[in-house]
Design a protein around this motif. Structure first.
Motif, mmCIF file in Angstrom:
data_model
loop_
_atom_site.group_PDB
_atom_site.id
_atom_site.type_symbol
_atom_site.label_atom_id
_atom_site.label_comp_id
_atom_site.label_asym_id
_atom_site.label_seq_id
_atom_site.Cartn_x
_atom_site.Cartn_y
_atom_site.Cartn_z
ATOM 1 N N GLY A 184 -21.067 36.706 11.774
ATOM 2 C CA GLY A 184 -22.111 37.110 10.851
ATOM 3 C C GLY A 184 -23.016 38.211 11.362
ATOM 4 O O GLY A 184 -23.878 38.688 10.626
ATOM 5 N N ALA A 185 -22.843 38.625 12.614
ATOM 6 C CA ALA A 185 -23.686 39.686 13.171
ATOM 7 C C ALA A 185 -23.343 41.023 12.530
ATOM 8 O O ALA A 185 -22.170 41.363 12.337
ATOM 9 C CB ALA A 185 -23.513 39.775 14.686
ATOM 10 N N LEU A 186 -24.363 41.783 12.201
ATOM 11 C CA LEU A 186 -24.192 43.116 11.643
ATOM 12 C C LEU A 186 -23.775 44.058 12.768
ATOM 13 O O LEU A 186 -24.431 44.116 13.809
ATOM 14 C CB LEU A 186 -25.523 43.568 11.033
ATOM 15 N N LEU A 187 -22.686 44.787 12.581
ATOM 16 C CA LEU A 187 -22.206 45.716 13.594
ATOM 17 C C LEU A 187 -22.771 47.102 13.314
ATOM 18 O O LEU A 187 -22.533 47.677 12.246
ATOM 19 C CB LEU A 187 -20.676 45.751 13.583
ATOM 20 N N LEU A 188 -23.529 47.629 14.260
ATOM 21 C CA LEU A 188 -24.186 48.919 14.095
ATOM 22 C C LEU A 188 -23.723 49.866 15.192
ATOM 23 O O LEU A 188 -23.835 49.563 16.383
ATOM 24 C CB LEU A 188 -25.707 48.749 14.181
ATOM 25 N N ARG A 189 -23.223 51.011 14.773
ATOM 26 C CA ARG A 189 -22.722 51.986 15.735
ATOM 27 C C ARG A 189 -23.875 52.773 16.358
ATOM 28 O O ARG A 189 -24.817 53.172 15.659
ATOM 29 C CB ARG A 189 -21.754 52.938 15.033
ATOM 30 N N ALA A 190 -23.782 52.982 17.657
ATOM 31 C CA ALA A 190 -24.834 53.699 18.380
ATOM 32 C C ALA A 190 -24.207 54.587 19.441
ATOM 33 O O ALA A 190 -23.137 54.282 19.992
ATOM 34 C CB ALA A 190 -25.806 52.715 19.018
ATOM 35 N N ILE A 191 -24.879 55.682 19.717
ATOM 36 C CA ILE A 191 -24.425 56.654 20.720
ATOM 37 C C ILE A 191 -25.372 56.582 21.922
ATOM 38 O O ILE A 191 -26.598 56.576 21.752
ATOM 39 C CB ILE A 191 -24.431 58.075 20.123
ATOM 40 N N PRO A 192 -24.844 56.466 23.143
ATOM 41 C CA PRO A 192 -25.714 56.428 24.322
ATOM 42 C C PRO A 192 -26.689 57.601 24.333
ATOM 43 O O PRO A 192 -26.337 58.731 23.986
ATOM 44 C CB PRO A 192 -24.724 56.503 25.489
ATOM 45 N N ALA A 193 -27.935 57.309 24.715
ATOM 46 C CA ALA A 193 -29.008 58.308 24.658
ATOM 47 C C ALA A 193 -29.420 58.764 26.060
ATOM 48 O O ALA A 193 -28.779 58.424 27.063
ATOM 49 C CB ALA A 193 -30.199 57.738 23.894
ATOM 50 N N GLY A 194 -30.511 59.520 26.126
ATOM 51 C CA GLY A 194 -30.898 60.258 27.331
ATOM 52 C C GLY A 194 -30.986 59.468 28.606
ATOM 53 O O GLY A 194 -30.568 59.934 29.668
ATOM 54 N N GLU A 195 -31.556 58.249 28.558
ATOM 55 C CA GLU A 195 -31.748 57.465 29.783
ATOM 56 C C GLU A 195 -30.708 56.353 29.923
ATOM 57 O O GLU A 195 -30.925 55.390 30.666
ATOM 58 C CB GLU A 195 -33.162 56.875 29.821
ATOM 59 N N TYR A 196 -29.614 56.478 29.229
ATOM 60 C CA TYR A 196 -28.582 55.429 29.266
ATOM 61 C C TYR A 196 -28.125 55.141 30.694
ATOM 62 O O TYR A 196 -27.905 53.972 31.070
ATOM 63 C CB TYR A 196 -27.391 55.856 28.406
ATOM 64 N N ALA A 201 -26.365 48.826 35.178
ATOM 65 C CA ALA A 201 -26.147 47.433 35.567
ATOM 66 C C ALA A 201 -26.166 46.506 34.359
ATOM 67 O O ALA A 201 -25.450 45.492 34.328
ATOM 68 C CB ALA A 201 -27.204 46.994 36.581
ATOM 69 N N ASP A 202 -26.965 46.834 33.339
ATOM 70 C CA ASP A 202 -27.094 45.984 32.161
ATOM 71 C C ASP A 202 -26.439 46.568 30.920
ATOM 72 O O ASP A 202 -26.529 45.977 29.838
ATOM 73 C CB ASP A 202 -28.587 45.741 31.854
ATOM 74 N N ALA A 203 -25.783 47.721 31.059
ATOM 75 C CA ALA A 203 -25.239 48.408 29.885
ATOM 76 C C ALA A 203 -24.204 47.556 29.167
ATOM 77 O O ALA A 203 -24.196 47.481 27.927
ATOM 78 C CB ALA A 203 -24.635 49.748 30.299
ATOM 79 N N GLU A 204 -23.330 46.901 29.916
ATOM 80 C CA GLU A 204 -22.290 46.090 29.267
ATOM 81 C C GLU A 204 -22.920 44.976 28.433
ATOM 82 O O GLU A 204 -22.462 44.683 27.323
ATOM 83 C CB GLU A 204 -21.360 45.493 30.323
ATOM 84 N N ARG A 205 -23.988 44.367 28.946
ATOM 85 C CA ARG A 205 -24.659 43.294 28.209
ATOM 86 C C ARG A 205 -25.364 43.833 26.959
ATOM 87 O O ARG A 205 -25.449 43.147 25.946
ATOM 88 C CB ARG A 205 -25.654 42.588 29.143
ATOM 89 N N GLN A 230 -32.793 45.853 31.855
ATOM 90 C CA GLN A 230 -33.755 46.590 32.675
ATOM 91 C C GLN A 230 -33.080 47.805 33.301
ATOM 92 O O GLN A 230 -31.890 47.769 33.624
ATOM 93 C CB GLN A 230 -34.312 45.698 33.788
ATOM 94 N N PRO A 231 -33.836 48.893 33.497
ATOM 95 C CA PRO A 231 -33.272 50.043 34.215
ATOM 96 C C PRO A 231 -33.129 49.729 35.694
ATOM 97 O O PRO A 231 -33.868 48.905 36.242
ATOM 98 C CB PRO A 231 -34.308 51.152 33.967
ATOM 99 N N GLU A 232 -32.163 50.347 36.334
ATOM 100 C CA GLU A 232 -31.986 50.135 37.768
ATOM 101 C C GLU A 232 -33.158 50.717 38.552
ATOM 102 O O GLU A 232 -33.533 50.193 39.599
ATOM 103 C CB GLU A 232 -30.681 50.786 38.231
ATOM 104 N N THR A 233 -33.744 51.793 38.033
ATOM 105 C CA THR A 233 -34.873 52.442 38.682
ATOM 106 C C THR A 233 -35.980 52.619 37.651
ATOM 107 O O THR A 233 -35.732 53.092 36.539
ATOM 108 C CB THR A 233 -34.472 53.834 39.227
#
Length: 325
Positions: A184-196, A201-205, A230-233
């Motif tokens: 039932g989750a809505l699937l929304l397409r997104a493009i990685p942005a500037g600080e991706y 470390a958490d991108a996959e999650r 969270q960002p790594e730095t």
């Protein structure tokens, strides 16, 4: 004229938004579901940017004081015209004295009441949209309340079929192009942005988990609840320009998606940007519903845009066929 008999908070007059002023701090505003607004206007022979009423709190009830053609699009708000059920995504003619009532939606979050000619409120910076944060535009810069009256622009009534007509909602017609996950989750397409890259470390999650739209959400932004990322730095960023669809990550780690009343500038790191053609679906996502972000690219965005425009053109061809009868 349209008389407002009952209205909850946050119901406003909206068109497709106020373009070209974000550089001086003026938000775009406009319909949270621009597809519903465009199609509703198309069904009435209006220009696609004519102003309509966006309804997101219920019950909502109006009385018409003269003969008009109306179209209801967006969420299925269990509409009743003089007590008789009215289908969603439906257009018909109403007479002076008739009353229309909308209730809490069966699905979706926002209904749109479009009228022949469009709602007549002042044009400010090229738009009739209500800017709630700026307290201007729309009807006196505020939400609609019982006792308000709205003028309608003059124009010829469209020749609608007797009893009215309907169109297939885009979510149904374009299901293969705008899918919902099995849970039932809505699937929304997104493009990685500037600080991706800061979130490796958490991108996959970020992509894998389902996010819930928090109660701390509104027309400015949707806050997502889930396992924090969270960002790594930790970096100190200067403010940068924002547009609807940008996904920022504040220090608490729960992303915020900028929406129609998006801030014009901000400084949180941005992990992704939801493609513009998917934002109408997010505008119909209710508080508490689930979404999942799907990594995409520009080709995916172009294909989705072409599918949506094909649907709108198909509605136009159907209306031309009706006019030839």
């Amino acid at each position: 004229m349209i008389e407002i008999i009952a209205s909850g908070p946050l119901n406003t007059v909206q068109d497709l938004g106020r373009r070209g002023y974000r550089n001086i701090g003026v938000a775009t505003a406009g319909a949270m579901d621009p597809v519903a607004l465009r199609v509703g206007n198309l069904m009435l022979g209006n220009a696609d940017n004519c102003a309509a009423i966006e309804i997101q709190t219920f019950p909502f009830k109006v009385r018409f004081t003269r003969t008009l053609a109306i179209a209801l699009t967006g969420a299925d708000c269990k509409a009743r015209l003089d007590g008789q059920p009215m289908l969603p995504w439906w257009a018909c003619t109403v007479q002076a004295g008739q009353e229309l009532e909308l209730s809490f939606p069966k699905g979706g979050a926002r209904g749109y009441l479009c009228v022949s000619g469009g709602i007549d409120v002042p044009v400010l910076m090229g738009s009739r949209s209500t800017s709630l944060r700026g307290n201007f535009g729309g009807h006196e810069g505020r939400t609609l309340t019982a006792g308000d009256t709205l003028a309608v622009l003059d124009g010829p009534l469209p020749a609608l079929p007797a009893g009215g007509f309907g169109v297939t909602p885009p979510g149904q017609a374009l299901r293969e192009h705008f899918p919902v996950d099995d849970d039932g989750a809505l699937l929304l397409r997104a493009i990685p942005a500037g600080e991706y890259a800061l979130f490796q470390a958490d991108a996959e999650r970020f992509w894998a988990q389902s996010w819930k739209i928090s109660a701390q959400s509104n027309r400015t932004g949707y806050r997502l609840s889930g396992l924090a990322i969270q960002p790594e730095t930790v970096v100190e960023m200067r403010s940068y320009g924002l547009v609807p669809g940008i996904v920022q990550v504040p220090p608490a780690g729960e992303p915020i998606i900028q929406m129609s009343d998006a801030n014009t500038a901000g400084g949180y790191p941005k992990i992704a940007g939801i493609i513009e053609v998917d934002l109408w679906r997010l505008g119909q996502a209710a508080i508490g519903s689930k979404i999942r972000l799907v990594k995409a690219d520009t080709q995916d965005a172009i294909a989705a845009e072409q599918a949506l425009e094909g649907y709108v053109q198909g509605v136009g061809r159907m209306l031309q066929a009706l006019a030839l009868r």
